[in-house]
Design a protein around this motif. Structure first.
Motif, mmCIF file in Angstrom:
data_model
loop_
_atom_site.group_PDB
_atom_site.id
_atom_site.type_symbol
_atom_site.label_atom_id
_atom_site.label_comp_id
_atom_site.label_asym_id
_atom_site.label_seq_id
_atom_site.Cartn_x
_atom_site.Cartn_y
_atom_site.Cartn_z
ATOM 1 N N GLU A 62 161.737 -83.579 118.162
ATOM 2 C CA GLU A 62 161.778 -82.176 118.573
ATOM 3 C C GLU A 62 160.840 -81.311 117.741
ATOM 4 O O GLU A 62 160.270 -80.337 118.254
ATOM 5 C CB GLU A 62 163.211 -81.654 118.501
ATOM 6 N N THR A 63 160.665 -81.658 116.482
ATOM 7 C CA THR A 63 159.725 -80.905 115.644
ATOM 8 C C THR A 63 158.299 -81.102 116.144
ATOM 9 O O THR A 63 157.520 -80.141 116.243
ATOM 10 C CB THR A 63 159.834 -81.348 114.176
ATOM 11 N N TYR A 64 157.930 -82.343 116.464
ATOM 12 C CA TYR A 64 156.592 -82.597 116.988
ATOM 13 C C TYR A 64 156.350 -81.798 118.266
ATOM 14 O O TYR A 64 155.299 -81.176 118.452
ATOM 15 C CB TYR A 64 156.405 -84.091 117.277
ATOM 16 N N ARG A 65 157.329 -81.812 119.154
ATOM 17 C CA ARG A 65 157.155 -81.122 120.430
ATOM 18 C C ARG A 65 157.100 -79.604 120.261
ATOM 19 O O ARG A 65 156.305 -78.921 120.914
ATOM 20 C CB ARG A 65 158.287 -81.519 121.376
ATOM 21 N N ALA A 66 157.943 -79.081 119.372
ATOM 22 C CA ALA A 66 157.933 -77.637 119.123
ATOM 23 C C ALA A 66 156.606 -77.210 118.496
ATOM 24 O O ALA A 66 156.046 -76.157 118.838
ATOM 25 C CB ALA A 66 159.096 -77.246 118.219
ATOM 26 N N ASN A 67 156.101 -78.031 117.584
ATOM 27 C CA ASN A 67 154.813 -77.723 116.957
ATOM 28 C C ASN A 67 153.690 -77.738 117.987
ATOM 29 O O ASN A 67 152.772 -76.903 117.934
ATOM 30 C CB ASN A 67 154.514 -78.728 115.853
ATOM 31 N N ASN A 115 141.329 -78.955 126.893
ATOM 32 C CA ASN A 115 141.492 -80.360 126.515
ATOM 33 C C ASN A 115 142.343 -80.475 125.261
ATOM 34 O O ASN A 115 143.212 -81.342 125.151
ATOM 35 C CB ASN A 115 140.132 -81.010 126.281
ATOM 36 N N ALA A 116 142.065 -79.614 124.297
ATOM 37 C CA ALA A 116 142.819 -79.651 123.045
ATOM 38 C C ALA A 116 144.303 -79.400 123.289
ATOM 39 O O ALA A 116 145.164 -80.021 122.653
ATOM 40 C CB ALA A 116 142.258 -78.617 122.069
ATOM 41 N N LYS A 117 144.618 -78.508 124.209
ATOM 42 C CA LYS A 117 146.017 -78.241 124.529
ATOM 43 C C LYS A 117 146.690 -79.479 125.126
ATOM 44 O O LYS A 117 147.841 -79.801 124.791
ATOM 45 C CB LYS A 117 146.112 -77.055 125.490
ATOM 46 N N THR A 118 145.971 -80.176 125.991
ATOM 47 C CA THR A 118 146.514 -81.417 126.546
ATOM 48 C C THR A 118 146.738 -82.438 125.441
ATOM 49 O O THR A 118 147.769 -83.129 125.401
ATOM 50 C CB THR A 118 145.554 -81.983 127.602
ATOM 51 N N TRP A 119 145.778 -82.552 124.544
ATOM 52 C CA TRP A 119 145.892 -83.524 123.455
ATOM 53 C C TRP A 119 147.072 -83.219 122.535
ATOM 54 O O TRP A 119 147.701 -84.144 122.015
ATOM 55 C CB TRP A 119 144.595 -83.557 122.657
ATOM 56 N N LEU A 120 147.377 -81.949 122.314
ATOM 57 C CA LEU A 120 148.530 -81.613 121.486
ATOM 58 C C LEU A 120 149.801 -82.253 122.033
ATOM 59 O O LEU A 120 150.602 -82.821 121.286
ATOM 60 C CB LEU A 120 148.712 -80.090 121.412
ATOM 61 N N ASP A 121 149.984 -82.168 123.337
ATOM 62 C CA ASP A 121 151.173 -82.764 123.949
ATOM 63 C C ASP A 121 151.152 -84.285 123.845
ATOM 64 O O ASP A 121 152.190 -84.920 123.604
ATOM 65 C CB ASP A 121 151.272 -82.338 125.413
ATOM 66 N N VAL A 122 149.982 -84.875 124.044
ATOM 67 C CA VAL A 122 149.856 -86.330 123.927
ATOM 68 C C VAL A 122 150.191 -86.780 122.509
ATOM 69 O O VAL A 122 150.940 -87.741 122.297
ATOM 70 C CB VAL A 122 148.426 -86.770 124.318
ATOM 71 N N ILE A 123 149.632 -86.093 121.529
ATOM 72 C CA ILE A 123 149.885 -86.427 120.121
ATOM 73 C C ILE A 123 151.373 -86.303 119.813
ATOM 74 O O ILE A 123 151.974 -87.167 119.162
ATOM 75 C CB ILE A 123 149.051 -85.511 119.200
ATOM 76 N N THR A 158 153.954 -77.076 121.171
ATOM 77 C CA THR A 158 154.094 -75.868 121.988
ATOM 78 C C THR A 158 153.521 -74.655 121.267
ATOM 79 O O THR A 158 152.780 -73.849 121.859
ATOM 80 C CB THR A 158 155.570 -75.625 122.333
ATOM 81 N N ALA A 159 153.833 -74.525 119.985
ATOM 82 C CA ALA A 159 153.289 -73.423 119.195
ATOM 83 C C ALA A 159 151.769 -73.522 119.110
ATOM 84 O O ALA A 159 151.062 -72.510 119.185
ATOM 85 C CB ALA A 159 153.910 -73.418 117.801
ATOM 86 N N GLY A 160 151.274 -74.736 118.959
ATOM 87 C CA GLY A 160 149.829 -74.930 118.882
ATOM 88 C C GLY A 160 149.123 -74.532 120.162
ATOM 89 O O GLY A 160 148.027 -73.950 120.131
ATOM 90 N N ARG A 161 149.719 -74.827 121.302
ATOM 91 C CA ARG A 161 149.140 -74.424 122.586
ATOM 92 C C ARG A 161 149.067 -72.902 122.685
ATOM 93 O O ARG A 161 148.061 -72.348 123.164
ATOM 94 C CB ARG A 161 149.976 -74.984 123.738
ATOM 95 N N GLU A 162 150.092 -72.229 122.246
ATOM 96 C CA GLU A 162 150.096 -70.766 122.279
ATOM 97 C C GLU A 162 149.021 -70.190 121.363
ATOM 98 O O GLU A 162 148.355 -69.192 121.713
ATOM 99 C CB GLU A 162 151.470 -70.242 121.879
ATOM 100 N N GLU A 163 148.820 -70.815 120.214
ATOM 101 C CA GLU A 163 147.784 -70.356 119.289
ATOM 102 C C GLU A 163 146.389 -70.565 119.870
ATOM 103 O O GLU A 163 145.493 -69.734 119.679
ATOM 104 C CB GLU A 163 147.934 -71.095 117.956
ATOM 105 N N ILE A 164 146.192 -71.654 120.588
ATOM 106 C CA ILE A 164 144.899 -71.886 121.231
ATOM 107 C C ILE A 164 144.672 -70.872 122.347
ATOM 108 O O ILE A 164 143.561 -70.354 122.523
ATOM 109 C CB ILE A 164 144.812 -73.331 121.758
ATOM 110 N N ASP A 165 145.722 -70.547 123.101
ATOM 111 C CA ASP A 165 145.598 -69.514 124.138
ATOM 112 C C ASP A 165 145.147 -68.185 123.532
ATOM 113 O O ASP A 165 144.292 -67.490 124.099
ATOM 114 C CB ASP A 165 146.932 -69.322 124.853
#
Length: 374
Positions: free
Chosen positions: A235-240, A214-222, A242-249
């Protein structure tokens, strides 16, 4: 002053002014609880920092805002919060103070997994009956969605889950907030499964942030919401994100390793806040002392949890820093069960972009450490 020095100084001033202007254009963002703050901070990393309404160490189920927190809502361009199911007291404040802001109720975002409330003090029968199956909403393209649809401030009241009469626990003090004068009437309790007469515990469990997917989905929404408010930094928001999703993984992989030997160990939690975490990582609590909204349990419920601990050979009982830990001692009395602390809000963790993955690791580590030492 030489001409070259003057040009250099002028260039520095212009660079600082440009940086200040860019910073000024970054949206002012308010968040409700620390886990949401951590996700937003990850998306905003390098650009700005969100404000936090419910301070660490306090319960989101019942809270009195300080003036600075109300001011953060009032000044916000965007508000990200779990929703009225978790914080019924916050809905009116958002309506009043952040009426011009983009308001995103994360529990209502499409594509996340939601789970129903569990009933009773023990979960085995409930999970068997209902299959403990998550309900995932259909996928959607958030980037093309009209953002006005995210503003849930005017949603109808949640009649089936109204916590307006909810009270904090006796004598609790959080950051100077004394909730000890608030009372909760237990008269007329139904001890056959619903602890509070007239207080429905049907519907969606609001602790959805404890499912990392859920948190990974929310990162993209945010990221998409902030990109629309602030296109220059999109682009900075989107790149961040993506990085956040990888960190959660990476955090999820660590937790799966931690819990690889804990699936056959019984434990009891203070309040039923961990259903999403259990569901995601294939473990299951034997029961909870208190309901999902953390209201005081009835004597019958406490006795049922105590019987569960004895009958199932429960290894661990987990307290939480936000709530009355004397209840943990009460249900553990006369048993050999281990007592430990687990926190769905990460009270002791450092706030910031790294908060959420560390929260998931800390919960996994607390469960693994207690069960392995039993």
């Amino acid at each position: 002053m030489s001409m070259s020095f003057g040009k250099s100084l002028a260039g520095s001033v212009l660079a600082l002014a440009a940086a200040s202007a860019a910073q000024a254009d970054v949206p002012q963002v308010a968040t409700d609880i620390a886990p949401v703050h951590g996700l937003v901070a990850r998306v905003m990393d390098g650009l700005g920092e969100p404000a936090l309404v419910v301070q660490p160490g306090a319960s989101p189920h019942s809270y009195s805002m300080r003036p600075s927190e109300a001011r953060a809502l009032e000044q916000s361009d965007a508000v990200f919060w779990i929703g009225a199911e978790l914080e019924p007291w916050l809905e009116e404040s958002i309506d009043t103070l952040a009426s011009d802001a983009l308001v995103v109720e994360l529990l209502g975002v499409d594509g996340i997994t939601t789970l129903e409330f569990r009933e009773g003090a023990t979960f085995e029968a409930h999970d068997h009956e209902h299959g403990d199956e998550p309900h995932a909403d259909h996928d959607h393209d958030h980037a093309s969605e009209e953002h006005a649809a995210h503003d849930h401030a005017d949603e109808t009241a949640h009649d089936d889950h109204d916590h307006a009469d909810e009270a904090s626990h006796e004598g609790e003090k959080h950051d100077g907030h004394d909730h000890g004068d608030e009372e909760h009437d237990h008269e007329g309790e139904d001890h056959a499964g619903h602890d509070h007469a007239g207080h429905s515990h049907e519907g969606v469990d609001p602790h959805a942030w404890l499912d990392p997917e859920n948190a990974k989905t929310w990162l993209d929404v945010i990221a998409e919401d902030l990109a629309e408010l602030d296109p220059e930094n999109a682009e900075t928001y989107r790149a961040n994100a993506t990085a956040g999703r990888e960190e959660i993984d990476a955090a999820m992989a660590d937790v799966e390793t931690m819990l690889s030997t804990a699936d056959d160990v019984s434990f009891v939690v203070f309040h039923d806040a961990y259903h999403y975490f259990e569901n995601r990582f294939g473990i299951s609590a034997a029961g909870a002392i208190s309901l999902s909204d953390a209201t005081d349990p009835s004597p019958a419920r406490v006795e049922e949890v105590r019987d569960t601990i004895r009958d199932l050979g429960v290894a661990c009982v987990f307290a939480e820093p936000q709530f009355n830990q004397d209840l943990v001692a009460t249900v553990s009395d006369g048993t050999d069960v281990q007592a430990a602390v687990i926190d769905p809000l990460g009270f002791e963790l450092e706030m910031g972009p790294d908060f959420y993955p560390e929260l998931i690791r800390s919960i996994g580590d607390s469960i693994a450490s207690c069960t392995s030492s039993s």
